[in-house]
Design a protein around this motif. Sequence first.
Motif, short mmCIF file in Angstrom:
data_model
loop_
_atom_site.label_atom_id
_atom_site.label_comp_id
_atom_site.label_asym_id
_atom_site.label_seq_id
_atom_site.Cartn_x
_atom_site.Cartn_y
_atom_site.Cartn_z
N SER A 32 0.82 -1.23 0.00
CA SER A 32 0.00 0.00 0.00
C SER A 32 0.85 1.27 0.00
CB SER A 32 -0.92 0.02 1.22
OG SER A 32 -0.19 0.23 2.43
N LEU A 33 2.13 1.16 0.36
CA LEU A 33 3.02 2.32 0.42
C LEU A 33 3.58 2.70 -0.95
CD1 LEU A 33 5.12 1.54 3.62
CD2 LEU A 33 3.13 3.02 3.43
N ASP A 34 3.47 1.79 -1.93
CA ASP A 34 4.06 2.03 -3.25
C ASP A 34 5.54 2.37 -3.13
OD1 ASP A 34 1.67 1.60 -4.63
OD2 ASP A 34 1.04 3.68 -4.42
N LEU A 35 6.26 1.56 -2.36
CA LEU A 35 7.67 1.84 -2.12
C LEU A 35 8.51 1.78 -3.39
CD1 LEU A 35 8.31 -0.04 1.26
CD2 LEU A 35 8.05 2.41 0.88
N GLN A 36 8.01 1.04 -4.40
CA GLN A 36 8.78 0.93 -5.63
C GLN A 36 8.94 2.26 -6.35
OE1 GLN A 36 5.80 -0.33 -5.09
NE2 GLN A 36 4.46 -0.27 -6.89
N TYR A 37 8.13 3.26 -5.97
CA TYR A 37 8.22 4.58 -6.60
C TYR A 37 9.18 5.52 -5.88
CZ TYR A 37 4.18 2.98 -9.23
OH TYR A 37 3.35 2.26 -10.05
N TYR A 38 9.75 5.05 -4.76
CA TYR A 38 10.72 5.87 -4.03
C TYR A 38 12.14 5.50 -4.46
CZ TYR A 38 7.06 7.50 -0.88
OH TYR A 38 5.94 8.10 -0.36
N ASP A 39 13.06 6.46 -4.27
CA ASP A 39 14.46 6.22 -4.62
C ASP A 39 15.23 5.59 -3.47
OD1 ASP A 39 14.82 7.49 -7.38
OD2 ASP A 39 13.83 9.10 -6.26
N GLY A 40 14.68 5.59 -2.27
CA GLY A 40 15.39 5.00 -1.15
C GLY A 40 14.53 5.01 0.10
N LEU A 41 14.95 4.22 1.10
CA LEU A 41 14.16 3.98 2.30
C LEU A 41 15.03 4.11 3.54
CD1 LEU A 41 11.53 2.86 3.69
CD2 LEU A 41 12.44 0.57 3.27
N PHE A 42 14.51 4.81 4.57
CA PHE A 42 15.17 4.91 5.87
C PHE A 42 14.36 4.08 6.88
CE2 PHE A 42 16.26 8.80 3.64
CZ PHE A 42 17.64 8.83 3.78
N ILE A 43 15.04 3.19 7.60
CA ILE A 43 14.37 2.30 8.55
C ILE A 43 14.91 2.57 9.95
CG2 ILE A 43 13.80 -0.08 9.12
CD1 ILE A 43 14.61 -0.85 6.25
N PRO A 44 14.14 3.24 10.83
CA PRO A 44 14.57 3.48 12.20
C PRO A 44 14.28 2.26 13.07
CG PRO A 44 12.43 4.44 11.87
CD PRO A 44 12.81 3.80 10.55
N PRO A 45 14.61 2.30 14.36
CA PRO A 45 14.26 1.18 15.24
C PRO A 45 12.75 0.95 15.29
CG PRO A 45 15.87 2.62 16.29
CD PRO A 45 15.41 3.34 15.06
N ILE A 46 12.34 -0.29 15.05
CA ILE A 46 10.93 -0.68 15.18
C ILE A 46 10.88 -1.97 15.99
CG2 ILE A 46 9.99 0.47 13.15
CD1 ILE A 46 10.51 -1.94 11.52
N TYR A 47 9.78 -2.17 16.72
CA TYR A 47 9.72 -3.30 17.64
C TYR A 47 9.65 -4.66 16.94
CZ TYR A 47 9.21 -0.35 21.75
OH TYR A 47 9.45 0.53 22.75
N SER A 48 9.04 -4.72 15.77
CA SER A 48 8.84 -6.00 15.10
C SER A 48 10.05 -6.36 14.26
CB SER A 48 7.59 -5.93 14.20
OG SER A 48 7.51 -7.09 13.40
N GLU A 49 10.80 -7.37 14.70
CA GLU A 49 11.94 -7.83 13.92
C GLU A 49 11.49 -8.50 12.63
OE1 GLU A 49 14.58 -10.14 16.30
OE2 GLU A 49 15.01 -8.50 17.70
N GLN A 50 10.30 -9.08 12.65
CA GLN A 50 9.74 -9.68 11.45
C GLN A 50 9.51 -8.62 10.38
OE1 GLN A 50 5.98 -11.61 12.04
NE2 GLN A 50 5.81 -12.31 9.92
N LEU A 51 8.94 -7.50 10.77
CA LEU A 51 8.71 -6.41 9.83
C LEU A 51 10.04 -5.84 9.35
CD1 LEU A 51 7.05 -4.29 8.35
CD2 LEU A 51 6.91 -2.99 10.48
N GLU A 52 10.99 -5.68 10.25
CA GLU A 52 12.30 -5.17 9.85
C GLU A 52 12.95 -6.07 8.82
OE1 GLU A 52 15.71 -3.39 12.56
OE2 GLU A 52 15.97 -5.56 12.34
N ARG A 53 12.90 -7.38 9.03
CA ARG A 53 13.48 -8.33 8.06
C ARG A 53 12.83 -8.16 6.69
NH1 ARG A 53 13.23 -11.93 12.46
NH2 ARG A 53 11.28 -12.79 11.65
N THR A 54 11.51 -7.98 6.69
CA THR A 54 10.79 -7.81 5.42
C THR A 54 11.22 -6.54 4.72
OG1 THR A 54 8.88 -9.00 6.36
CG2 THR A 54 8.52 -7.74 4.35
N LEU A 55 11.35 -5.46 5.47
CA LEU A 55 11.77 -4.18 4.88
C LEU A 55 13.20 -4.27 4.34
CD1 LEU A 55 10.31 -1.72 7.54
CD2 LEU A 55 9.48 -2.04 5.21
N LEU A 56 14.07 -4.99 5.05
CA LEU A 56 15.45 -5.10 4.62
C LEU A 56 15.60 -5.91 3.33
CD1 LEU A 56 17.31 -5.64 8.02
CD2 LEU A 56 17.30 -3.60 6.59
#
Length: 345
Positions: free
Chosen positions: A124-148
């Motif tokens: 839903s974020l349409d991340l493919q249209y961005y040139d880059g992503l910043f990932i700060p500390p988030i509680y869900s390691e599962q979500l972090e792995r997916t974002l990485l």
Amino acid sequence: MRKKKDITLQKIADELQLTIHTVSKALRGMPGMSEGTRKQIFETALRLGYKTKDQELSVGYEKLPLLSTKRRRFTMILSHDAPFYQIQFLGIQERIQEWGHSLTGSFLPYLSRDQSEIDRWIDSLDLQYYDGLFIPPIYSEQLERTLLQLPLPKVLINFPPPLANVDSVIWDVSTAVHQSVNHFFSMGHRKILYIGDIYKQRGFRLRWTAFRDAMRQIGVAAEPHQHLTDSSVPYEQWLEELKKKLADGDFTAILCGVRQDLPSIIYTLQSIGLSIPKDISIINVEDLANERFPHQSRPLLLMKEAGRRAAERLLWRIANPAEPYEHIRLQGTFYEGNTVRRISE
């Protein structure tokens, strides 16, 4: 095209009807103006082709794509609109805007551990249209792995997990904890109570490891059961355990390892008649403003600076996709406020 030597601070100031002093402060990242004015100055300097000496050196040493005419769009994942995230966001935004790019925030709703729900939210974020992503500390390691795993340039504003293929920038909390324990020790304290979860995040675990190491260096053993380290228990139970540890009188100082615990600590101290620093000293590891104790003793964590370095690192990664990943820790200093009292041995 104008030659660079023709573009001066005076030309930028004249075009915007500002003073040279204001233009100079903006380009050097100094405070004293609205963000709208700062942005206007950066945009005008970029359009005219003016670069500061720092920017010229940055281009030469880091191979950053500062002179690209393409305006890039970046986004940062935000768990909620809290000061912790706002500071990082502002640091990234300031540096990104200096180079004519833009940054948006992608707010994180509550997500279950259902991977399909996580995938739908990311889609839903349409991340493919961005040139880059910043990932700060988030509680869900599962979500972090997916974002990485997403196939776009990214920087982790956190301590990297093992085997992560990502650049990272973070303030050095391990050194901050050592600074805090050393300050307590220099003021005569050896009975130090650590308060803060040590399980939920990598940064929390690193703080506890640093605390144990620092205590060992002053000749004191530290085990989790001796301290208040588990936030999974009911809140009332957590409060009762805190009151008991304080009432026993064994501790002369508190090291608050997680910012969210500070209000509860202060409330509990008041409820049992203990004052800071007369009866007990306290250091808050997370360097965020507290209205009750504006001069609290604390390590100075470089949160905003980490945001700025993360912005630089992401642009560097875009320009140098084949270079090895790097992990950057920013070490701050220690502020000796008025919440630690000197005691006799």
